[in-house]
Write an enzyme that holds these catalytic residues in place. Sequence first.
Site, PDB file in Angstrom:
ATOM      1  CB  SER A 131      -0.886  -0.005   1.251  1.00 24.20           C
ATOM      2  OG  SER A 131      -1.535   1.238   1.438  1.00 24.20           O
ATOM      3  CE1 TYR A 144      -4.371  -2.410   4.985  1.00 22.31           C
ATOM      4  CE2 TYR A 144      -3.531  -0.218   4.468  1.00 22.31           C
ATOM      5  CZ  TYR A 144      -4.001  -1.458   4.056  1.00 22.31           C
ATOM      6  OH  TYR A 144      -4.104  -1.730   2.712  1.00 22.31           O
TER       7      TYR A 144
END
Length: 273
Positions: A131, A144
Amino acid sequence: MANILITGCSSGIGLETAKLLKEKGYKVYATARKKEDVLMLQELDFIAYKLDVTNHIEIAELLEKIIKLDKTLDAVFNNAGYGQPGAVEDLSTETLKEQFETNFFGLHEVTIQAMRIFREQGYGKIIQHSSVLGIISLKFRGAYNASKYAIEGISDTLRQEVINDNIYISTINTGPVTSKFRENALKKFNEHINIKDSYFRTIYEKELKTRLESKEDTTPFNLPASSVAKVVLKIMKSKKPKPRYYVTIATYILGFAKRVLSTNLLDKLLNKI
């Protein structure tokens, strides 16, 4: 016909990638954690299997089935994952472990089991779905962020360890993409974060929950899930895929900012997002 195993195909990026690769003639082994999602995939005419990436036995059994059917495995797209919102001080260690079990340890288990096959056959491609949050960090996304930074570290290391082999490790740094990510994140937020007793209660109630609950995605530079699918297709078609692929303008902008700004300036910039 080259084949590929894709994890996390219940919706969004995994599903769109499976559709595109199947359309382009690749043999896709589409997987999902829930039985109802596997049935959905089968109804879409996919070769679909139940796969919980936190279950090493399920991983081993599925890879064994693929080898029995095809004799080889050409590629793996480690896509399964979710986001756990919440301030770092509100994350219990158990909640953080749960985030890592899927996003990192599950990805790692699929990777090392696939590597045994790739070593034996002498080739293979591993596509790791990281990401933009594996490059920079945003507040209230600590779990995350950490899981994606871990993917970066393990993938960068593995890439060096296969540098002289016909095995390619590609990391995709995806920015804002339309999917069920926020919907799933909201469930985890409500499940694991004690909003009432948090120092950030007001921010949670007025900002974070509102954003997660919104049906409209107004995130700048947002792209459809198919944008990631096209990158996976590019990797599959390439004889020597690149080690890293950015998806969305946001990833390019923030990746550049990480390289050129001081930590203090970067923190001030990111804190406004």
